[in-house]
Design a protein around this motif. Structure first.
Motif, PDB file in Angstrom:
ATOM      1  N   SER A  42     -41.058   2.594  -6.756  1.00  0.00           N
ATOM      2  CA  SER A  42     -41.380   1.364  -7.393  1.00  0.00           C
ATOM      3  C   SER A  42     -42.060   1.272  -8.706  1.00  0.00           C
ATOM      4  O   SER A  42     -41.483   0.759  -9.635  1.00  0.00           O
ATOM      5  N   VAL A 148     -39.980  -6.077  -8.935  1.00  0.00           N
ATOM      6  CA  VAL A 148     -40.672  -4.958  -8.636  1.00  0.00           C
ATOM      7  C   VAL A 148     -41.996  -5.300  -8.256  1.00  0.00           C
ATOM      8  O   VAL A 148     -42.536  -5.970  -8.724  1.00  0.00           O
ATOM      9  N   HIS A 149     -42.331  -4.603  -6.924  1.00  0.00           N
ATOM     10  CA  HIS A 149     -43.705  -4.811  -6.470  1.00  0.00           C
ATOM     11  C   HIS A 149     -44.428  -3.331  -6.351  1.00  0.00           C
ATOM     12  O   HIS A 149     -43.859  -2.457  -5.786  1.00  0.00           O
ATOM     13  N   LEU A 150     -45.586  -3.530  -7.019  1.00  0.00           N
ATOM     14  CA  LEU A 150     -46.332  -2.323  -6.994  1.00  0.00           C
ATOM     15  C   LEU A 150     -47.741  -2.555  -6.107  1.00  0.00           C
ATOM     16  O   LEU A 150     -48.395  -3.617  -6.342  1.00  0.00           O
TER      17      LEU A 150
END
Length: 334
Positions: A42, A148-150
């Protein structure tokens, strides 16, 4: 008139305060190390998304996440990724117009449920901009909305009550910094680029100032011909005010240097100076530097050699300048 309550007196001992401080630092350090271990594709996807965007990076958040977001936007902007901060609450009242379809929005929310951020997230997506979320909850609404997930999940806050944003904000800051540095490297952003973003600071001066910007030129360069007497050289040292004189040949090539330090050594040795030529006492092959070298490089050379002056020689071996430590100090290079 409202009475001011007396401030509570701490019952903690010095050792207890020191122990608590160490605990906080350990918890926050562990939070960052945990992020490093679980960093995955990610992160790469977020980096590639920003690199491929034609617009800017907009960082958003509220509260403590907002403060972290402001810092991250500044870090992105100063390291080659054009960016700015938009407060999520203000975005819902008109500032959303600052965001275009070519931009990348980075939204920060530890819970992933911050109302102000969730209000604008669908609108950002509908507008065509990409959304990167940094949260401590991969199952949150914001994480699911994002392209997008961080994951910035922490085990616990460093606050003894496990309430005040401490380790969570440190984790978000570190993750954002990692993203900024990855982008910096991918763009080939170098020291000169950094200096152009920081022209007003000491770093900018060190990275942008050249020797030619600070050196003394023309008549301000103390110099005498190699045929000069010792007395003539002393007069030139005094006139030049640099604590030295260069000795040049007919082609204006610097063949030597004589400094006030050399004079003190001669006096200490009780040398008979009558009839001396400067060529008899000069240092041959003096240290020199090119005019297009960084002034900071000149400072480093002088420090290593333990000298206070240096001659500036161009590619044709002509003496074109001279500088001393005072010149570098005046230019705030040292």
């Amino acid at each position: 008139m409202q009475e001011t309550k007396p401030q509570a007196v701490s019952r903690a001992t010095d050792d207890e305060l020191l122990s608590l401080g160490r605990d906080v630092l350990s918890i926050e350090a562990d939070a960052v190390l945990t992020l490093a271990r679980k960093l995955d594709g990610s992160f790469v996807a977020a980096t590639r998304m920003i690199l491929g965007a034609s617009g800017r990076v907009i960082v958003t958040g509220v509260g403590k996440s907002g403060h972290i977001g402001r810092k991250l936007a500044a870090t992105f902007a100063s390291t080659g990724t054009p960016a700015y901060f938009v407060h999520a609450a203000e975005a819902a009242h008109g500032d959303l117009g600052m965001i275009t379809s070519s931009d990348i929005v980075i939204a920060l929310s530890n819970s992933g449920t911050t109302a102000e951020v969730l209000t604008i997230a669908p609108l950002i997506k509908r507008h065509g901009a990409h959304l990167i979320a940094i949260t401590g909850n991969p199952s949150s609404a914001l994480a699911k909305l994002a392209d997008v997930h961080l994951d910035a999940t922490i085990e616990r806050e460093a606050c003894p009550l496990n309430l005040a944003p401490t380790a969570s904000t440190t984790a978000a800051l570190a993750l954002g910094d990692a993203l900024a540095v990855a982008l910096l490297d991918a763009r080939g952003f170098g020291p000169d680029d950094f200096a152009r973003s920081h022209p007003g600071g000491a770093l900018g001066r060190r990275l942008l100032t050249r020797v030619s910007d600070v050196m003394r030129t023309g008549e301000r360069i103390p110099r005498v011909p190699e045929s000069a007497t010792f007395a003539e050289a002393l007069l030139e040292v005094t006139r030049g005010g640099m604590g030295m004189t260069a000795i040049v040949n007919e082609q204006n090539h610097a063949i030597g240097i004589f400094t006030d330090g050399d004079l003190r050594r001669l006096l200490g040795a009780e040398t008979d100076m009558r009839g001396l030529k400067v060529a008899d006492v000069m240092h041959r092959n003096p240290r020199s530097i090119a005019p297009d070298a960084l002034a900071a490089e000149a400072a480093a050379t002088m420090e290593r050699a333990r000298i206070n002056q240096i001659l500036v020689i161009d590619e044709t071996k002509q003496l074109v300048g001279a500088l001393n430590t005072h010149d570098l100090m005046d230019a705030k290079v040292i």
